[in-house]
Every structure is written in C-alpha cells, then in structure tokens.
Motif scaffolding. Structure first.
Motif, PDB file in Angstrom:
ATOM      1  N   ALA A 123       0.834  -1.206   0.000  1.00 42.00           N
ATOM      2  CA  ALA A 123       0.000   0.000   0.000  1.00 42.00           C
ATOM      3  C   ALA A 123       0.868   1.256   0.000  1.00 42.00           C
ATOM      4  O   ALA A 123       0.585   2.221  -0.727  1.00 42.00           O
ATOM      5  CB  ALA A 123      -0.929  -0.004   1.216  1.00 42.00           C
ATOM      6  N   VAL A 124       1.928   1.246   0.792  1.00 39.64           N
ATOM      7  CA  VAL A 124       2.797   2.421   0.890  1.00 39.64           C
ATOM      8  C   VAL A 124       3.611   2.614  -0.383  1.00 39.64           C
ATOM      9  O   VAL A 124       3.654   3.713  -0.954  1.00 39.64           O
ATOM     10  CB  VAL A 124       3.725   2.299   2.114  1.00 39.64           C
ATOM     11  CG1 VAL A 124       4.771   3.415   2.112  1.00 39.64           C
ATOM     12  CG2 VAL A 124       2.916   2.333   3.407  1.00 39.64           C
ATOM     13  N   THR A 125       4.265   1.567  -0.859  1.00 42.30           N
ATOM     14  CA  THR A 125       5.143   1.711  -2.026  1.00 42.30           C
ATOM     15  C   THR A 125       4.341   2.006  -3.295  1.00 42.30           C
ATOM     16  O   THR A 125       4.756   2.833  -4.118  1.00 42.30           O
ATOM     17  CB  THR A 125       5.991   0.444  -2.232  1.00 42.30           C
ATOM     18  OG1 THR A 125       5.137  -0.703  -2.311  1.00 42.30           O
ATOM     19  CG2 THR A 125       6.967   0.257  -1.082  1.00 42.30           C
ATOM     20  N   ASP A 126       3.195   1.358  -3.463  1.00 47.45           N
ATOM     21  CA  ASP A 126       2.372   1.624  -4.643  1.00 47.45           C
ATOM     22  C   ASP A 126       1.857   3.061  -4.636  1.00 47.45           C
ATOM     23  O   ASP A 126       1.784   3.714  -5.686  1.00 47.45           O
ATOM     24  CB  ASP A 126       1.185   0.654  -4.705  1.00 47.45           C
ATOM     25  CG  ASP A 126       1.604  -0.776  -5.004  1.00 47.45           C
ATOM     26  OD1 ASP A 126       2.767  -0.986  -5.361  1.00 47.45           O
ATOM     27  OD2 ASP A 126       0.751  -1.685  -4.872  1.00 47.45           O
TER      28      ASP A 126
ATOM     29  N   ARG B 203       1.692  18.996   0.978  1.00 48.33           N
ATOM     30  CA  ARG B 203       0.915  19.086  -0.261  1.00 48.33           C
ATOM     31  C   ARG B 203       0.775  17.710  -0.902  1.00 48.33           C
ATOM     32  O   ARG B 203      -0.301  17.336  -1.380  1.00 48.33           O
ATOM     33  CB  ARG B 203       1.593  20.057  -1.222  1.00 48.33           C
ATOM     34  CG  ARG B 203       0.931  20.130  -2.593  1.00 48.33           C
ATOM     35  CD  ARG B 203       1.455  21.281  -3.403  1.00 48.33           C
ATOM     36  NE  ARG B 203       0.927  22.546  -2.932  1.00 48.33           N
ATOM     37  CZ  ARG B 203      -0.223  23.086  -3.342  1.00 48.33           C
ATOM     38  NH1 ARG B 203      -0.970  22.434  -4.208  1.00 48.33           N
ATOM     39  NH2 ARG B 203      -0.640  24.229  -2.876  1.00 48.33           N
ATOM     40  N   GLN B 204       1.838  16.925  -0.941  1.00 44.97           N
ATOM     41  CA  GLN B 204       1.775  15.601  -1.546  1.00 44.97           C
ATOM     42  C   GLN B 204       0.903  14.640  -0.736  1.00 44.97           C
ATOM     43  O   GLN B 204       0.285  13.732  -1.285  1.00 44.97           O
ATOM     44  CB  GLN B 204       3.186  15.019  -1.693  1.00 44.97           C
ATOM     45  CG  GLN B 204       4.131  15.855  -2.541  1.00 44.97           C
ATOM     46  CD  GLN B 204       3.599  16.072  -3.947  1.00 44.97           C
ATOM     47  OE1 GLN B 204       3.133  15.145  -4.584  1.00 44.97           O
ATOM     48  NE2 GLN B 204       3.670  17.309  -4.421  1.00 44.97           N
ATOM     49  N   PHE B 205       0.846  14.847   0.575  1.00 45.51           N
ATOM     50  CA  PHE B 205       0.023  13.988   1.431  1.00 45.51           C
ATOM     51  C   PHE B 205      -1.453  14.337   1.322  1.00 45.51           C
ATOM     52  O   PHE B 205      -2.307  13.531   1.676  1.00 45.51           O
ATOM     53  CB  PHE B 205       0.473  14.108   2.890  1.00 45.51           C
ATOM     54  CG  PHE B 205       1.612  13.202   3.260  1.00 45.51           C
ATOM     55  CD1 PHE B 205       2.759  13.123   2.490  1.00 45.51           C
ATOM     56  CD2 PHE B 205       1.526  12.410   4.387  1.00 45.51           C
ATOM     57  CE1 PHE B 205       3.804  12.284   2.836  1.00 45.51           C
ATOM     58  CE2 PHE B 205       2.571  11.567   4.750  1.00 45.51           C
ATOM     59  CZ  PHE B 205       3.714  11.502   3.971  1.00 45.51           C
TER      60      PHE B 205
ATOM     61  N   LYS C 133     -13.951  13.081   0.228  1.00 51.52           N
ATOM     62  CA  LYS C 133     -13.607  13.728  -1.037  1.00 51.52           C
ATOM     63  C   LYS C 133     -12.187  13.346  -1.432  1.00 51.52           C
ATOM     64  O   LYS C 133     -11.241  14.071  -1.170  1.00 51.52           O
ATOM     65  CB  LYS C 133     -13.749  15.254  -0.911  1.00 51.52           C
ATOM     66  CG  LYS C 133     -13.625  15.977  -2.239  1.00 51.52           C
ATOM     67  CD  LYS C 133     -13.850  17.474  -2.056  1.00 51.52           C
ATOM     68  CE  LYS C 133     -13.731  18.203  -3.397  1.00 51.52           C
ATOM     69  NZ  LYS C 133     -13.957  19.684  -3.230  1.00 51.52           N
ATOM     70  N   PRO C 134     -11.994  12.191  -2.076  1.00 52.89           N
ATOM     71  CA  PRO C 134     -10.651  11.751  -2.467  1.00 52.89           C
ATOM     72  C   PRO C 134     -10.000  12.729  -3.439  1.00 52.89           C
ATOM     73  O   PRO C 134     -10.682  13.455  -4.166  1.00 52.89           O
ATOM     74  CB  PRO C 134     -10.909  10.392  -3.146  1.00 52.89           C
ATOM     75  CG  PRO C 134     -12.260   9.970  -2.669  1.00 52.89           C
ATOM     76  CD  PRO C 134     -13.040  11.234  -2.462  1.00 52.89           C
TER      77      PRO C 134
ATOM     78  N   TRP D 290      -4.693   7.728  -1.957  1.00 57.98           N
ATOM     79  CA  TRP D 290      -4.191   6.492  -2.564  1.00 57.98           C
ATOM     80  C   TRP D 290      -4.103   5.367  -1.537  1.00 57.98           C
ATOM     81  O   TRP D 290      -4.378   4.207  -1.854  1.00 57.98           O
ATOM     82  CB  TRP D 290      -2.838   6.742  -3.216  1.00 57.98           C
ATOM     83  CG  TRP D 290      -2.895   7.752  -4.332  1.00 57.98           C
ATOM     84  CD1 TRP D 290      -3.955   8.013  -5.147  1.00 57.98           C
ATOM     85  CD2 TRP D 290      -1.859   8.650  -4.726  1.00 57.98           C
ATOM     86  NE1 TRP D 290      -3.638   9.012  -6.038  1.00 57.98           N
ATOM     87  CE2 TRP D 290      -2.354   9.433  -5.802  1.00 57.98           C
ATOM     88  CE3 TRP D 290      -0.555   8.887  -4.287  1.00 57.98           C
ATOM     89  CZ2 TRP D 290      -1.609  10.413  -6.446  1.00 57.98           C
ATOM     90  CZ3 TRP D 290       0.193   9.865  -4.910  1.00 57.98           C
ATOM     91  CH2 TRP D 290      -0.320  10.607  -5.983  1.00 57.98           C
ATOM     92  N   LEU D 291      -3.699   5.680  -0.306  1.00 58.17           N
ATOM     93  CA  LEU D 291      -3.673   4.658   0.737  1.00 58.17           C
ATOM     94  C   LEU D 291      -5.076   4.146   1.026  1.00 58.17           C
ATOM     95  O   LEU D 291      -5.295   2.933   1.192  1.00 58.17           O
ATOM     96  CB  LEU D 291      -3.053   5.227   2.019  1.00 58.17           C
ATOM     97  CG  LEU D 291      -1.544   5.420   2.069  1.00 58.17           C
ATOM     98  CD1 LEU D 291      -1.128   6.041   3.397  1.00 58.17           C
ATOM     99  CD2 LEU D 291      -0.794   4.101   1.855  1.00 58.17           C
ATOM    100  N   LEU D 292      -6.039   5.049   1.085  1.00 57.56           N
ATOM    101  CA  LEU D 292      -7.415   4.666   1.389  1.00 57.56           C
ATOM    102  C   LEU D 292      -8.025   3.770   0.318  1.00 57.56           C
ATOM    103  O   LEU D 292      -8.837   2.889   0.617  1.00 57.56           O
ATOM    104  CB  LEU D 292      -8.279   5.918   1.564  1.00 57.56           C
ATOM    105  CG  LEU D 292      -8.098   6.694   2.871  1.00 57.56           C
ATOM    106  CD1 LEU D 292      -8.724   8.071   2.766  1.00 57.56           C
ATOM    107  CD2 LEU D 292      -8.708   5.913   4.044  1.00 57.56           C
ATOM    108  N   SER D 293      -7.640   3.985  -0.928  1.00 54.23           N
ATOM    109  CA  SER D 293      -8.240   3.233  -2.030  1.00 54.23           C
ATOM    110  C   SER D 293      -7.424   2.020  -2.466  1.00 54.23           C
ATOM    111  O   SER D 293      -7.815   1.308  -3.387  1.00 54.23           O
ATOM    112  CB  SER D 293      -8.426   4.163  -3.247  1.00 54.23           C
ATOM    113  OG  SER D 293      -7.170   4.638  -3.722  1.00 54.23           O
TER     114      SER D 293
END
Length: 430
Positions: free
Chosen positions: A83-86, A134-136, A181-182, A189-192
């Motif tokens: 999940a983290v690396t993807d 910002r990236q998070f 609101k993704p 991305w982690l959530l999905s």
C-alpha cells in the motif's frame, strides 16, 4: 565511540540502554546488511523481545509494537508495504520538483533582503514539510504547524506529547476528509489501495510517514548545507564541477546520515552475529552511521565516496526506506535552487560554535547561521500575482505546537507518557 566499541568487541557490541536494558549494537557494514536482509532470522516484531520495559521507559517510542509496516513481518509486512510503495510510486516526480523550486524561492524571498538567515530554522525545517504536506493531501495552512509539531515531538521537549497529539489529530482529520472527497494525493491512494487498509492503519502510516520523511529530509538538507559551508574542499568540488549535488548528498549520507541508528530487530532463535552469541528474543540495534565508517569497507575516511550509494542511510533489505527518492529530490532540488539564488552564502561564525542535539537514534543540527549579500526582492503584490498565476499558495503562517490540554487530541494519544522522551536527549558541540 564506534572505534572504541569496535576495538573491544569486534563488529557487534553488547551495550546498555537507558534503564540498564541490554542490547546488541551492530557496528559492521556487512553485519548490518546481514540483519537487514535476513527477516527469516531477524524479526521486526518487538513482541518477541525477552525484556519487559517499565511503563515510563524512554525506549518505548522506538520499540513498542504498533500496527505499522516497520513492526511487521511476512505477509502482513507485504500487505502494508504494498500500500505504501504503490501509493508513493504514484507521485509525480516532476511535480514534486516543481513544488520544491516554488517553495524554495518563496522561502528565499522571505529573507533575501536581510542578508542573514538560519538555514536550519528558516529553510531546512520548512521546505520538506511544505512539499510533503501538499503531496500527502494536507491543507496548506496545516503545513508549517505540522512541521513544527513533528520537530518538537522528535526533539523530546516538554511539549512532545502535545505535539504528537496534534500530529495525530491532523492525520485523523485528513483521513476523514479524503474518505469524503478523495484527491490526487498520498492519503487518498492509501485509502483506495487494494490492500484494504483500515482507517486507523491509514492514519498510523500517514503519521509515521510524515514524521520519518520530514525529520530525515530536514536532517539531510541541514547536514548537506553544513558540509557545504564548513568544508572548503567539499564546496570547491561541487562548484568546480568535479562533484554533482546528487553525489554530494551521497557523501553526506556516508559521513552524516540523517538517522544514525535504524529500526531495531529481534532474534527469532539463538544465532551468531559477528563474534557474538545472540539469544532468541535479544534486541539488536542497526548502527547505520557506525556501519558507514566501518574500516573494513572505508579504510581511509578522507577518501571521497560521493556517487557511491552502498551507504546504510536508507537501511536495506525488505524494510529499505520506500520514500528515499522523494527525500533526495527535495534536498537536491532545494539546495540547488538556494545556491543559485544565493551563490555567495557562507557561515556566519565559526564551525566550532555550531550546536548539535544528540539522541539515541540521530544527531540534529540546531542552527546554521549564515550570511550573504542582501538581494532586493520584487514587490509583494507582484510576488502574489505571479504565485497565483502558477497555482502556488502563499506560505502558510507557522504556529506553535498545541499547548497542554488542547482539544485537538486523539483519544488514544492521551494514554502516552511524556517521560518516554526524557533521558534520550542531550546537547554537545561540534
């Protein structure tokens, strides 16, 4: 200290940690890699430790088991790490660098006309969190307060507990907001991800990632700037073209890695490491900085090693740092942009006056006072117009870490012990 331990014990030394807790400290480069690359023998799960810590032990923050990939083995580690690396792989690297340039220019604009700056407080501690937030997917106004809370937490101050609670509250709110609101960001991305992380797992990994990324990148930027301003040969090699900035970062990661001691491991069964007999359940500490100066691989420390990436700064094996290229991009692009803007910047004072705060796992440069020829800056309304045209936001205002008793506290964080952080930290001069 590393030399003394090596002379007396070889490449693995028995040590006592705060509270007279026994452990093994790995000094050798090869021995560190052996532990990192053999998860079948060396576990990351601290629950198999043959030592029971007291409730107020200062070792708890780095050893107490948590539902994170750094404490997981086998299939569970594979699920969490995927999940983290993807999700990290989805970052737009060119976009990251554009934001680094943008925020670097905004930071430089804030002090360019003065002619003096503390490159730690006013640059190294601000740039990484502005880009990472910002990236998070965090709100712009949360960026600098979040960075201040992370640094306060890791420094082990009296408000470290409240700072940790603030970080938890921001990450928890981020998870809630991105579920509704993704967006195009790490949290969404982690959530999905198909690994189906729970909301708590997403929050914990966001908290861990922001702390590790901000702290390590800040230290990397600060240590590189320190070397540039205090080592004439180093700067001459860089300015003369015999060394590139990415090469310079590798030299710093050999000589002053952002993290001196890596995540701990625990022996699954009785074994031998170096010249030592290790019992099942014993804890070993990965000496990243110690391995980098192992005389078996670096007999002459004065010999340049820039461009050589076999250092241990990012650990190794299945738990190697998954976000290392993002940290390097922030440091590389940020320092390059800073030097282009202020080519005559130099240390304001002597290197002997620089103070470093040492902890069990890292050494942190407290300040880096510097001076340069003041530059005139364009009018603020022009800056704002240009920023708006490029989609940039003004720098958010910094805010202090939340005071004790703040309402912005995750319920489970209230059980933490503030004294966990005491005893790990001391000051020294370099």
């Amino acid at each position: 200290m590393y030399e003394k331990l090596r002379r007396e014990n070889g490449q693995v030394a028995p040590v006592l940690l705060p509270g007279d807790v026994p452990a093994w400290f790995v000094l050798g480069h090869r021995e560190n890699l052996e532990v990192m690359r053999t998860p079948s023998l060396w576990s990351c799960d601290s629950r198999i430790w043959n030592v029971q810590l007291s409730a107020d032990s200062p070792l708890l923050p780095i050893t107490a088991w948590q539902p994170l990939l750094v404490f997981a083995d086998g299939e569970e580690h594979a699920r969490l790490r995927a999940a983290v690396t993807d999700s990290l792989a989805r970052f737009n690297r060119h976009g990251v660098r554009r934001y680094v340039v943008r925020y670097t220019n905004q930071l430089v604009d804030s002090f360019a006309s003065v002619g003096r700056v503390d490159l730690v407080a006013d640059f190294a501690e601000k740039l990484p969190i502005l880009v990472l937030a910002r990236q998070f997917g965090a709100l712009d106004e949360d960026a600098l307060p979040l960075g201040a809370a992370v640094r306060d937490m890791v420094k082990g101050t009296e408000t470290a507990l409240q700072s940790n609670q603030y970080v938890v509250s921001v990450m928890s709110e981020l998870v809630k907001r991105k579920k509704d609101k993704p967006g195009d960001d790490f949290a969404s991305w982690l959530l999905s991800h198909e690994s189906e992380l729970t909301d708590d797992e997403v929050m914990e990994h966001l908290r861990h990632a922001i702390v590790a990324a901000h702290e390590n990148t800040t230290n990397l930027v600060a240590n590189t700037l320190k070397m540039l301003l205090t080592d004439r040969r180093f700067r001459a090699s860089l300015s003369g073209g015999s060394m590139t900035l990415p090469d310079a970062l590798d030299q710093v990661m050999w000589d002053a890695p952002p993290l001196a001691v890596g995540a701990c491991r625990w022996a699954r069964r009785d074994t031998r490491l170096g010249d030592q007999e290790i019992r099942a359940g014993d804890m070993v500490m990965l000496g990243l900085a110690a391995g980098n100066v192992d005389p078996q691989i670096r007999p002459e420390l004065s010999t340049p090693v820039h461009g050589n990436r076999s250092h241990l700064a990012f650990s190794g094996g299945p738990h190697e740092c998954p976000g290392q290229d993002i940290g390097r991009a922030i440091a590389d692009t940020g320092i390059d942009t800073l030097l282009a803007r202020l080519p005559d910047i130099q240390l304001d004072g002597s290197s002997g006056e620089l103070q470093v705060t040492s902890s069990l796992v890292s050494s942190r440069l407290n300040s880096l006072p510097s001076r340069f020829t003041p530059r005139s800056t364009v009018r603020k309304d022009t800056v704002a117009a240009a920023a708006a045209a490029n989609g940039a936001q003004p720098l958010p205002a910094a805010a202090p870490a939340p005071a004790a008793g703040s309402d912005a506290v995750a319920p489970h964080a209230r059980t933490a012990k503030a004294s966990w952080w005491s005893g790990l930290f001391g000051r020294r001069r370099r």
